[in-house]
Design a protein around this motif. Structure first.
Motif, short mmCIF file in Angstrom:
data_model
loop_
_atom_site.label_atom_id
_atom_site.label_comp_id
_atom_site.label_asym_id
_atom_site.label_seq_id
_atom_site.Cartn_x
_atom_site.Cartn_y
_atom_site.Cartn_z
N ALA A 237 0.83 -1.21 0.00
CA ALA A 237 0.00 0.00 0.00
C ALA A 237 0.86 1.26 0.00
O ALA A 237 0.62 2.20 -0.76
N ILE A 238 1.88 1.28 0.84
CA ILE A 238 2.73 2.48 0.92
C ILE A 238 3.49 2.67 -0.39
O ILE A 238 3.58 3.78 -0.92
N SER A 239 4.02 1.58 -0.95
CA SER A 239 4.75 1.71 -2.23
C SER A 239 3.84 2.27 -3.32
O SER A 239 4.28 3.06 -4.15
N ALA A 240 2.59 1.85 -3.32
CA ALA A 240 1.68 2.26 -4.41
C ALA A 240 1.07 3.64 -4.18
O ALA A 240 0.59 4.26 -5.13
N THR A 241 1.08 4.12 -2.95
CA THR A 241 0.33 5.36 -2.68
C THR A 241 1.16 6.48 -2.05
O THR A 241 0.59 7.46 -1.59
N SER A 242 2.49 6.29 -2.00
CA SER A 242 3.30 7.43 -1.56
C SER A 242 3.55 8.25 -2.81
O SER A 242 4.22 7.79 -3.74
#
Ligand code: ATP
Ligand code: MG
Length: 301
Positions: A237-242
């Motif tokens: 999630a963090i990789s895709a939404t930072s």
């Protein structure tokens, strides 16, 4: 201010695949701090928190007067990582009228009858205010990804629930946040990064100290059994939404004093980047102020 060099360590670089293992969970894993010793670092963190709290109170007033921007702060974390305490300590100096905290639990029947973003949309801060999401729209790609059976309750149109499905959710989240940013809501996202070992310690404390019993929930222990699946879901999630417009910060959470100082400093730095000012009175308003002043001064005692 915490040196910029340090703060950079916590930012999840947009477009890069992040690995949580590369990010510190404790103060002594932060580059360059260990030789200073815990006492010195802790004192320094307390000063940073104190100053940031004062600055935040002042900047919030300016945000309110300026009335063009709002700030949305998202907190996500495993249980016992200190979301509540961080919110309480960091926001303690802020005028309660300018700040709203929303805690998101399992969705209600009404919420499940709408798309997953609906309930978060309804809770967004108005211009001039700071909104805090204690858990957020990210739960829909975290707990729901770890327990895909929860999707059944969401009554979605038929289709596969594979990789593409989750990628579409990340895409929706990015588009949602981009819309917010384009329209004046600054979005700041914190993942409080707790080690599995420290969570165990905090759970045990809740079980052994009578004054902390109320904080323990058997559900938390059940979620701990899915630790690895959660870490994977967070990484994805963090990789895709930072993104450049709404970056994630991965903040060490094993030491509460460090978490609070870092979060407070990051909020202040973010607000400082905005060009906030008190509205300038127009010539007519100035004339009206002058007339009011004269009227009061001319009143007989
Ligand atoms: P605290 O325990 O400090 O009160 P909390 O945020 O852990 O705070 P709980 O009531 O213990 O609150 O837990 C809320 C639960 O709701 C969490 O397990 C979370 O994963 C779950 N939840 C939140 N959003 C969703 C969602 N969209 N779908 C399913 N479950 C969700
Ligand atoms: Mg809980």
């Amino acid at each position: 201010m915490i040196r910029r060099k340090f703060l950079h360590l916590f930012r999840a670089e947009p477009g890069k695949k992040i690995r949580l293992a590369d990010y510190p969970t404790a103060w002594d894993q932060i580059e360059g701090l260990k030789p200073l010793g815990k006492r010195v670092v802790r004192e320094r963190a307390a000063e940073v928190l104190e100053r940031s709290r004062r600055e935040l109170a002042e900047m919030q007033e300016r945000l309110y007067a300026d009335d063009r921007y709002s700030l949305l702060i998202v907190f996500q974390a495993m249980d016992a990582a200190g979301k509540d305490g961080t919110i309480k300590h960091v926001m303690s100096g802020v005028n309660p009228q300018g700040c709203q905290v929303f805690s998101f639990k399992e969705p209600s029947a009404e919420e499940l009858d709408h798309t997953f973003l609906w309930r978060y949309m309804k809770a967004l801060p108005e211009r001039g205010r700071i909104g805090i999401f204690n858990r957020s729209h990210y739960e829909d790609v975290l707990v729901v990804k770890v327990h895909p059976e929860l999707l059944e309750a969401q009554k979605l149109p038929p289709g596969k629930r594979g990789k593409k499905f989750w990628e579409a959710r990340y895409e929706d989240i990015n588009a949602f946040e981009r819309h917010l940013v384009r329209n004046g809501t600054v979005v700041l996202k914190f993942f409080l990064h707790l080690s599995k070992k420290e969570q165990k310690k905090r759970f045990l404390e809740r079980l052994t100290r009578p004054d902390k019993h109320w904080k323990f929930s058997a559900a938390d222990l059940a979620e701990r059994r899915h630790w690895d699946a959660y870490m994977k879901a967070y990484e994805q999630a963090i990789s895709a939404t930072s993104t450049e417009w709404a970056p994630w910060y991965i903040v060490p959470a094993d030491n509460k004093w460090a978490t609070r100082a870092i979060v407070a400093d990051l909020i202040v730095q973010t607000l400082k980047k905005l060009d906030l000012h008190y509205p300038e009175p127009t010539p007519e308003q100035l004339a009206a102020l002058e007339a009011a002043r004269r009227e009061l001064e001319d009143e007989p005692d």
